[in-house]
Design a protein around this motif. Structure first.
Motif, short mmCIF file in Angstrom:
data_model
loop_
_atom_site.label_atom_id
_atom_site.label_comp_id
_atom_site.label_asym_id
_atom_site.label_seq_id
_atom_site.Cartn_x
_atom_site.Cartn_y
_atom_site.Cartn_z
N GLN A 1 0.83 -1.21 0.00
CA GLN A 1 0.00 0.00 0.00
C GLN A 1 0.86 1.26 0.00
OE1 GLN A 1 -3.30 0.10 -0.43
NE2 GLN A 1 -3.13 2.33 -0.54
N GLN A 2 1.95 1.24 0.76
CA GLN A 2 2.84 2.40 0.79
C GLN A 2 3.46 2.67 -0.57
OE1 GLN A 2 4.88 4.88 3.80
NE2 GLN A 2 3.27 5.12 2.33
N ILE A 3 3.94 1.62 -1.21
CA ILE A 3 4.57 1.77 -2.53
C ILE A 3 3.52 2.10 -3.59
CG2 ILE A 3 5.91 0.62 -4.32
CD1 ILE A 3 7.51 1.31 -1.79
N GLU A 4 2.36 1.47 -3.52
CA GLU A 4 1.29 1.74 -4.49
C GLU A 4 0.92 3.22 -4.50
OE1 GLU A 4 -0.37 0.13 -6.77
OE2 GLU A 4 0.33 -1.92 -6.47
N THR A 5 0.76 3.80 -3.33
CA THR A 5 0.32 5.20 -3.24
C THR A 5 1.46 6.18 -3.52
OG1 THR A 5 -1.38 4.60 -1.62
CG2 THR A 5 -0.77 6.92 -1.76
N ASN A 6 2.53 6.06 -2.75
CA ASN A 6 3.59 7.08 -2.84
C ASN A 6 4.41 7.00 -4.12
OD1 ASN A 6 2.67 7.66 -0.29
ND2 ASN A 6 4.63 7.41 0.72
N LEU A 7 4.67 5.78 -4.59
CA LEU A 7 5.48 5.62 -5.79
C LEU A 7 4.62 5.50 -7.05
CD1 LEU A 7 8.02 5.17 -7.45
CD2 LEU A 7 8.03 2.78 -6.69
N PHE A 8 3.81 4.46 -7.10
CA PHE A 8 3.04 4.23 -8.32
C PHE A 8 2.00 5.32 -8.56
CE2 PHE A 8 4.32 -0.35 -7.71
CZ PHE A 8 5.20 -0.36 -8.78
N GLY A 9 1.38 5.83 -7.50
CA GLY A 9 0.43 6.93 -7.67
C GLY A 9 1.08 8.15 -8.31
N SER A 10 2.30 8.45 -7.88
CA SER A 10 3.05 9.56 -8.48
C SER A 10 3.43 9.26 -9.93
CB SER A 10 4.31 9.84 -7.66
OG SER A 10 3.99 10.29 -6.37
N LEU A 11 3.86 8.03 -10.16
CA LEU A 11 4.26 7.64 -11.52
C LEU A 11 3.08 7.73 -12.49
CD1 LEU A 11 6.26 6.47 -13.56
CD2 LEU A 11 5.69 4.18 -12.69
N TRP A 12 1.91 7.26 -12.07
CA TRP A 12 0.75 7.31 -12.98
C TRP A 12 0.40 8.75 -13.34
CZ3 TRP A 12 2.24 2.99 -13.60
CH2 TRP A 12 2.03 1.86 -12.83
N MET A 13 0.46 9.66 -12.37
CA MET A 13 0.15 11.06 -12.65
C MET A 13 1.18 11.67 -13.60
SD MET A 13 -2.71 11.83 -11.34
CE MET A 13 -2.59 13.57 -11.77
N ILE A 14 2.45 11.34 -13.39
CA ILE A 14 3.51 11.85 -14.26
C ILE A 14 3.29 11.34 -15.69
CG2 ILE A 14 5.97 11.62 -14.80
CD1 ILE A 14 6.47 11.73 -11.73
N SER B 1 9.73 4.31 -0.65
CA SER B 1 8.84 4.98 -1.61
C SER B 1 9.40 6.32 -2.05
CB SER B 1 7.44 5.14 -1.02
OG SER B 1 7.40 6.13 0.00
N LYS B 2 9.98 7.06 -1.12
CA LYS B 2 10.48 8.40 -1.44
C LYS B 2 11.84 8.36 -2.14
CE LYS B 2 6.98 10.79 0.01
NZ LYS B 2 6.10 11.45 -0.98
N TRP B 3 12.69 7.43 -1.77
CA TRP B 3 13.96 7.29 -2.51
C TRP B 3 13.65 6.88 -3.94
CZ3 TRP B 3 19.29 6.23 -0.26
CH2 TRP B 3 19.42 6.82 1.00
N ALA B 4 12.60 6.10 -4.13
CA ALA B 4 12.22 5.67 -5.48
C ALA B 4 11.74 6.84 -6.32
CB ALA B 4 11.13 4.60 -5.40
#
Length: 271
Positions: free
Chosen positions: A103-116, A152-155
């Motif tokens: 859930q942490q990676i899905e939101t912080n990393l993948f959620g950001s990636l999808w918007m980008i 998530s943030k380093w990613a």
């Protein structure tokens, strides 16, 4: 200065709300997203047609692309994307469950990636745009109990540094926003916490005592910095928010350099 159109994720509270209001107060337009659109009612009431509220769960890639599509159809352009939606998970590495990690990676990393990914074709066609990715001081150094949050943030730091080299040719700018501790709900109501393992209780209490002496920043004080970064011709790739980050980062990076240099002969021999 020309009116800008901002798309900001996570505008129901915290930094997202502060930055949305700062943009609107100076006459810009904002596509404000939140999982619960009712939380945006007061923003819409105060600023009327300058605000486009959009329901968005960044974990849903289809919704991310839909939100961008709605923004462009309504305002005709997107000048600024602020990837702000996210949360903090507290748990020592041994304590973190699979579902908590995902859930942490899905939101912080993948959620950001999808918007980008959703906004980049728009900005490429415009031949301009600015993507601001909310990272953290925890995106450049690490603390106990935040391992999966740091992951998530380093990613996102890595993705954005790479992306910056890819999209600068299209006139697209990238800035990583790296706040220290602020008086938002990030560490309280918005956080999730793993089930504790007793063996870590001593370190847990020490961390709690150390954090109790830390002075948190005022989220409202960050608005001017964000506006300045958005307006300058050559914005920085990274921007700390608050007084603490540089004080904490400098000795951390010096220690890394010292270690690499100390072991350089061994490293070189491994060539």
């Amino acid at each position: 200065m020309a009116t800008k159109v901002w798309l900001i994720t996570g505008t129901s509270k915290g930094f997202g709300r502060v930055w949305a209001e700062a943009a609107l107060k100076r006459g810009d337009k904002v596509v404000a997203t939140a999982r619960n659109i009712d939380s945006l009612a007061s923003l819409k009431q105060a600023y009327g047609d300058a605000v486009l509220p959009v329901t968005l769960d960044v974990n849903n890639r289809v919704e991310c692309f839909s939100a961008v599509d709605k923004a462009v159809k309504h305002f005709g352009q997107i000048d600024v994307l602020i990837n702000n939606a996210g949360f903090g998970h507290f748990g020592y590495v041994e304590e973190i469950s699979e579902s908590e990690a995902r859930q942490q990676i899905e939101t912080n990393l993948f959620g950001s990636l999808w918007m980008i990914q959703a906004v980049l074709p728009i900005m490429r066609n415009q031949k301009y745009g600015h993507i601001l990715q909310v990272s953290s001081i925890g995106g450049v150094m690490a603390f106990p109990s935040l391992g999966i949050y740091h992951a998530s943030k380093w990613a996102v730091e890595g993705i954005c540094e790479s992306m910056n080299q890819e999209v600068a040719q299209f006139g697209i700018k990238t800035t990583l926003i790296e706040p220290a501790a602020y008086a938002t709900e990030w560490a309280t109501a918005s956080a999730s916490i793993s089930t504790p393992i007793e063996a870590y209780n001593g370190l847990r209490e020490a961390m709690k005592a150390a954090s109790s002496t830390m002075t948190s920043g005022d989220p409202n004080a960050t608005a001017e910095a964000i506006l300045k970064v958005v307006d300058v011709t050559n914005p920085p790739l990274r921007l700390f928010l608050g007084k603490l980050p540089l004080m904490m980062i400098e000795p951390t990076y010096n220690k890394r350099l010292e270690t690499w240099k100390e072991w350089n002969e061994i490293s070189a021999n491994a060539q």
